[in-house]
Design a protein around this motif. Structure first.
Motif, PDB file in Angstrom:
ATOM      1  N   ASP A   1       0.810  -1.221   0.000  1.00 34.26           N
ATOM      2  CA  ASP A   1       0.000   0.000   0.000  1.00 34.26           C
ATOM      3  C   ASP A   1       0.843   1.270   0.000  1.00 34.26           C
ATOM      4  O   ASP A   1       2.080   1.221  -0.064  1.00 34.26           O
ATOM      5  CB  ASP A   1      -1.016  -0.026   1.146  1.00 34.26           C
ATOM      6  N   LEU A   2       0.188   2.389   0.045  1.00 34.40           N
ATOM      7  CA  LEU A   2       0.867   3.679  -0.099  1.00 34.40           C
ATOM      8  C   LEU A   2       1.949   3.875   0.960  1.00 34.40           C
ATOM      9  O   LEU A   2       3.069   4.293   0.644  1.00 34.40           O
ATOM     10  CB  LEU A   2      -0.154   4.828  -0.027  1.00 34.40           C
ATOM     11  N   ASP A   3       1.612   3.600   2.196  1.00 32.21           N
ATOM     12  CA  ASP A   3       2.577   3.802   3.283  1.00 32.21           C
ATOM     13  C   ASP A   3       3.807   2.928   3.104  1.00 32.21           C
ATOM     14  O   ASP A   3       4.939   3.374   3.274  1.00 32.21           O
ATOM     15  CB  ASP A   3       1.935   3.443   4.637  1.00 32.21           C
ATOM     16  N   THR A   4       3.562   1.671   2.786  1.00 33.19           N
ATOM     17  CA  THR A   4       4.668   0.744   2.624  1.00 33.19           C
ATOM     18  C   THR A   4       5.506   1.134   1.420  1.00 33.19           C
ATOM     19  O   THR A   4       6.735   1.055   1.444  1.00 33.19           O
ATOM     20  CB  THR A   4       4.119  -0.690   2.479  1.00 33.19           C
ATOM     21  N   CYS A   5       4.851   1.575   0.372  1.00 31.23           N
ATOM     22  CA  CYS A   5       5.543   2.020  -0.837  1.00 31.23           C
ATOM     23  C   CYS A   5       6.515   3.146  -0.499  1.00 31.23           C
ATOM     24  O   CYS A   5       7.680   3.138  -0.934  1.00 31.23           O
ATOM     25  CB  CYS A   5       4.505   2.474  -1.865  1.00 31.23           C
ATOM     26  N   LEU A   6       6.061   4.103   0.293  1.00 29.98           N
ATOM     27  CA  LEU A   6       6.931   5.230   0.648  1.00 29.98           C
ATOM     28  C   LEU A   6       8.168   4.756   1.415  1.00 29.98           C
ATOM     29  O   LEU A   6       9.287   5.229   1.172  1.00 29.98           O
ATOM     30  CB  LEU A   6       6.157   6.257   1.491  1.00 29.98           C
ATOM     31  N   LYS A   7       7.951   3.816   2.316  1.00 27.21           N
ATOM     32  CA  LYS A   7       9.096   3.310   3.094  1.00 27.21           C
ATOM     33  C   LYS A   7      10.107   2.605   2.193  1.00 27.21           C
ATOM     34  O   LYS A   7      11.316   2.733   2.366  1.00 27.21           O
ATOM     35  CB  LYS A   7       8.611   2.354   4.188  1.00 27.21           C
ATOM     36  N   THR A   8       9.597   1.845   1.251  1.00 26.76           N
ATOM     37  CA  THR A   8      10.498   1.125   0.349  1.00 26.76           C
ATOM     38  C   THR A   8      11.221   2.092  -0.591  1.00 26.76           C
ATOM     39  O   THR A   8      12.426   1.949  -0.846  1.00 26.76           O
ATOM     40  CB  THR A   8       9.705   0.052  -0.444  1.00 26.76           C
ATOM     41  N   LEU A   9      10.490   3.073  -1.086  1.00 26.16           N
ATOM     42  CA  LEU A   9      11.119   4.089  -1.946  1.00 26.16           C
ATOM     43  C   LEU A   9      12.282   4.769  -1.223  1.00 26.16           C
ATOM     44  O   LEU A   9      13.357   4.988  -1.796  1.00 26.16           O
ATOM     45  CB  LEU A   9      10.105   5.162  -2.351  1.00 26.16           C
TER      46      LEU A   9
END
Lengths: 364, 364, 364, 364
Positions: free
Chosen positions: B212-220
């Motif tokens: 999801d969006l939150d996890t995506c930001l952390k991975t980015l």
């Protein structure tokens, strides 16, 4: 093609679903005034959405001209309709609905909505005139209209006036109110509204919009009981919201009082399984016309058609692509329980939003 | 028409959104195998969805041929493609995407996906052959393809092989992995994946789907840091899910492990305001290509385009119908605070489901 | 009376529970500095609470003198202890704990806590002096003290100094840190803290306060693994919070960062069934001393004693009034499933607060 | 010492709180039959709890003999009272309450409860006899009893019989019903119950137990309106639950229908701030006697006393230890907003349990 009355005799009729709120998300409507602009500016997008309802199993397509009434269209603040007339919009809407209905076996329903002149307390002649303006297009295109519907009425009195006008069209008449547990906008009780609606001579009466599935069922029950008490047999119709909004069940304006209205309702949207359950219960309460209003999208309408397939003696029309219940597919076979309807019917879906509450304080 | 590299230099590029999961709800796909059937059977419905992304502001339309690979198509259990070939599907997909891209100013991106032969441990020659099969259609229609994308890769090694094959097309190459915090399916860390992806020579690297969006930001963030450490400048790309799924952030298969997948995800769908916030943060973390995967629908893509309108030096393309932010309309003026972006950005939306928990235990 | 070491050999030892936060609710402590005032001003209320832990099955009663250290007591802003000395408080605490321990078969544990001089970076001689001040009372009353405990340490280095001082008492030494997943306040990892604690020669090492049951289990696991790797056999001890606070699991100060701290934690309080589950899992992870910190009240301690009754070869001491599991009573027989432990262990209790979210944004 | 009537004239009277459910957690009661055993077996523990209510600001201590009635005590399945008589229990309860009341300035209230003979449909003479048995102890110890209370009545008719018997004591009479929105157990409406209770001549009438704070306020409002309509001036009394249970607001047995009853109610417990708000609203609705029932613990009673301190012209009695509102302490000064009542009054506390729903389906 079988007409409305014949279909109602044979089994439950499936209505169509959300127009304006769905078209807003797709980019063809602006929040606020909603549908009418789109029939003139983006007819293909409107057709596509109607086609999806048809494929989902809808027996009826409504003319997509909600809120198309001269009084409303003339309000200075409506940008997109400066040049449009009710008649122009309604005729376009008839053609669009008819074109798509022809792709299958659906009826076309011409829709009328409340008028500004009534809420401003204008003389009955003016009110009637405004309804006549809405009706004109449908009379003109009577060749492609199967029945007419007065919907989203907040006052039973206004509805009575409208139905009186509608009789001129010599078409079967249905009518629905945006009616919640506390009665109509003047405080007329659910029970009295039901009886008065039935006494207009409409062949279908019911409720639409503003309230959610649970609230709709409670109101249907009260309507049915009130009609039974008076010996009235009129079948019920319902087109509830596709969003859960228990917080506003007892408010006149229903979900319009939610802070999330109209742009942040996603996490309130019902699943197709909640619609399966709803369709079964509504049918058991005597609703013979079941469709959806704002937020009820094609997969929700499909759930109604699938749930009531046996009673309708029809295959769900999109069987090739979407088998009964739509979830019998080998690619899910890693989780065999997911192939069973019971799995989905008993699932309590999460919001994935632990920092958000289930309920939000509505406006007072 | 400006190409991908030129656009990336000028500002953030907006991708398109959800195909298969959205088409399933609209009635044109069946859960499980998803997109490819629709391009042959229901091209108009596919075009309409792409058109909505275009109107929402997408700079790129992907060829709607996800999972179109001979290995997959030949699996006995895929009903709809008994007779179809990868090449046939991919060519149809190219034409569809091109046709709609022409209605505006969008680029067309040809998409490749992981192959069965790799996951079955087949010889590299066979694996390469399967990628060549996917690539063939794009090479043939190079006249209408602007760049190519390898997406949804679970193994960085497989991705490296794929990119190697893709170089034959002499087109700009982008690549994304379905990469979560715990690394790729073989346990290769986010950081190593980022560096290896950049070293393939792709002009854009990133992540898509499953999280999801939150996890995506952390991975980015971790990808950006790893690239910076190595002095690698490759811009990032991201196309996350449109559903919140914190419960599965640390699982290899991400949201596929949710009981709600794929039919009961409604209450997890993000609002456009969550996408506004995401787009801003992703951009700040160095993502220069931001789009969506499953569950990111037209109004979500519009939110990306609107949030980054200034950086893109572009008006959101649907300005006529949907003004900036889409919520500046008089009809909401009863609640003046709703006319302000801050109202919506700080709103914590409810689910209306007090008997459901925010989070659901995923499969192990 | 069997000593600590002997009891640890025979089976799991049950600690006592919450003092200050519980006494605040009962009206005998003020939020902020907590316990020490009460032992002088309201000894009967303190005794009653200790008695409840004893009756609940606690094998150990700690001297209720948390935070009694000259450095702290001399802070100008502590109203209630203007005139009190650490020694005076600690001696009263020894007598109170001893008196109640005598009512059963419990051990008395003298408790030491971190000192202001360390956190202010004072010279080690001054730090040691402050620990000696705390220890003095326990040495004086060595006749009634069974072992001593350094608890709530945020820096493993300070703990090492403290344990070094404690050795003078020639009593078994236990020690616990307020240690969360991100390590001690200086960033020393959980693993290193565990090993260094074990190397002090303490007979029991572990964690207390600040984090909830779930987080405690994760930290215990990492401690056990780190000790195993070094071949260290020291048994583990844990006294976690009685409140769920997943939001602050990765924050140095744990639940102190919650807006609800310290007056609005009710809906976070664990049920006795969550404690049953915790006690079993903690025991399986090698925790041989299991008690509670703030928020773990008598019925929670009883759940530990009941869960581990077989391993302890003891009847829960309050069997007359509270039978095993405490919920086998005819008056509930209308709901026969409620007589079974499984019913309660699988129950997901509600908050009755649909307008509140499960999680709350903590302070940064 | 001022009597009940005098105190009611001067300002709101604060009642005491939860006995049995709190004593169960402390280890002195067994779920099911609750209080009476404890007064004989563990008088000190009962005294301590009463003392906490006294210190919290209670103006009245009830005799802790709930459910002490021969009919109930003789039921074969009540283990702990095989040998006890109502009279024995009630006399012990009088002495305990009196002893603690003397430590301050509190009144003692003798409590009567519904009888088995009524619910079994026995002759009125038998019913009256059972009430007389309960009353006997209070008449005997009239020297230390200030007034008497009939509480937890489910049938207004039974209450009328009870009050009739109580008149023999020549003491002021109060009475409360376990009354929810749907009326008494026979379906007598809230309004009729209110009027009939007032017409018994009781000096205080109201509601206790089974329902939560919100529901209590709604019922009080209806009672007040019904009394006003009849010109009846009897002041209202309320002692609601300390747990939120909206799910069972419309059920006859209220919270007894919750799966969590009686062992897993923790996350439903109200905060002291919810009690502040409740006390203010109840007072505004005409409740002049405000206390608590199950789940309302000392810090909740303190909140009532603190909220209404000005109206009571009294300092909260525990001022030394717990300053007004109990949260003005320097040790919290890191978060200055926490020193203000508004912070706490507007805080929406979390449950820390994202996998649990806010509401749980009650038993039917």
């Amino acid at each position: 093609k079988k007409g409305l009355l014949e279909r109602l005799k044979e089994g439950p009729v499936v209505g169509d679903g959300s127009m304006c709120m769905t078209l807003e998300k797709r980019g063809y409507c602006r929040a606020g005034q909603w549908t009418p602009e789109a029939v003139l500016e983006y007819p293909d997008a409107v057709k596509q959405l109607l086609r999806e309802y048809l494929r989902a199993g809808a027996d009826v397509l409504q003319t997509p001209c909600y809120a198309s009434s001269d009084g409303r269209l003339k309000r200075g603040n409506i940008i997109y309709t400066k040049k449009s007339q009710t008649s122009e919009i309604n005729e376009a809407a008839c053609e669009i609905a008819h074109e798509i209905a022809q792709e299958g076996n659906a009826l076309v329903c011409g829709g009328l909505t409340p008028v500004v002149s009534y809420s401003k307390g204008k003389d009955e002649t003016i009110v009637k005139g405004e309804f006549e303006g809405q009706l004109a297009g449908f009379i003109k295109r009577k060749d492609i209209i199967d029945f007419i519907l007065a919907e989203f009425f907040g006052h039973v009195e206004e509805l009575e006036i409208c139905v009186d006008v509608m009789k001129k069209a010599k078409l079967p008449i249905a009518c629905t109110m945006k009616l919640g547990p506390i009665g109509d906008l003047n405080g007329v009780s659910v029970e009295e509204c039901a009886v008065r609606m039935a006494k207009t001579g409409a062949v279908l009466i019911g409720i639409n919009c503003l309230f959610d599935l649970d609230t709709c069922l409670k109101t249907l029950k009260r309507m049915r009981d009130a009609l039974d008490k008076e010996g009235l047999k009129t079948p019920l119709m319902c087109q509830p919201l596709g969003w859960r909004c228990p917080e506003t069940a007892n408010m006149k304006k229903g979900y319009l009082m939610l802070p999330e209205f109209p742009f942040a309702l996603e996490s309130r949207q019902v699943t197709r399984f909640e619609v399966h359950k709803f369709a079964r219960e509504a049918y058991n309460l005597g609703a013979h016309y079941i469709g959806g209003c704002c937020g009820m999208e094609p997969h929700h309408i499909r759930a109604i058609a699938q749930e009531l397939a046996a009673e309708r003696k029809l295959d769900p029309p999109v069987q090739g692509t979407c088998p009964p219940l739509g979830y019998l597919h080998n690619a899910l076979s890693l989780r065999k329980e997911k192939l069973k309807k019971e799995f989905w019917m008993s699932l309590k879906a999460g919001s994935g939003a632990p920092f958000n509450a289930a309920c939000v304080e509505p406006y007072a």
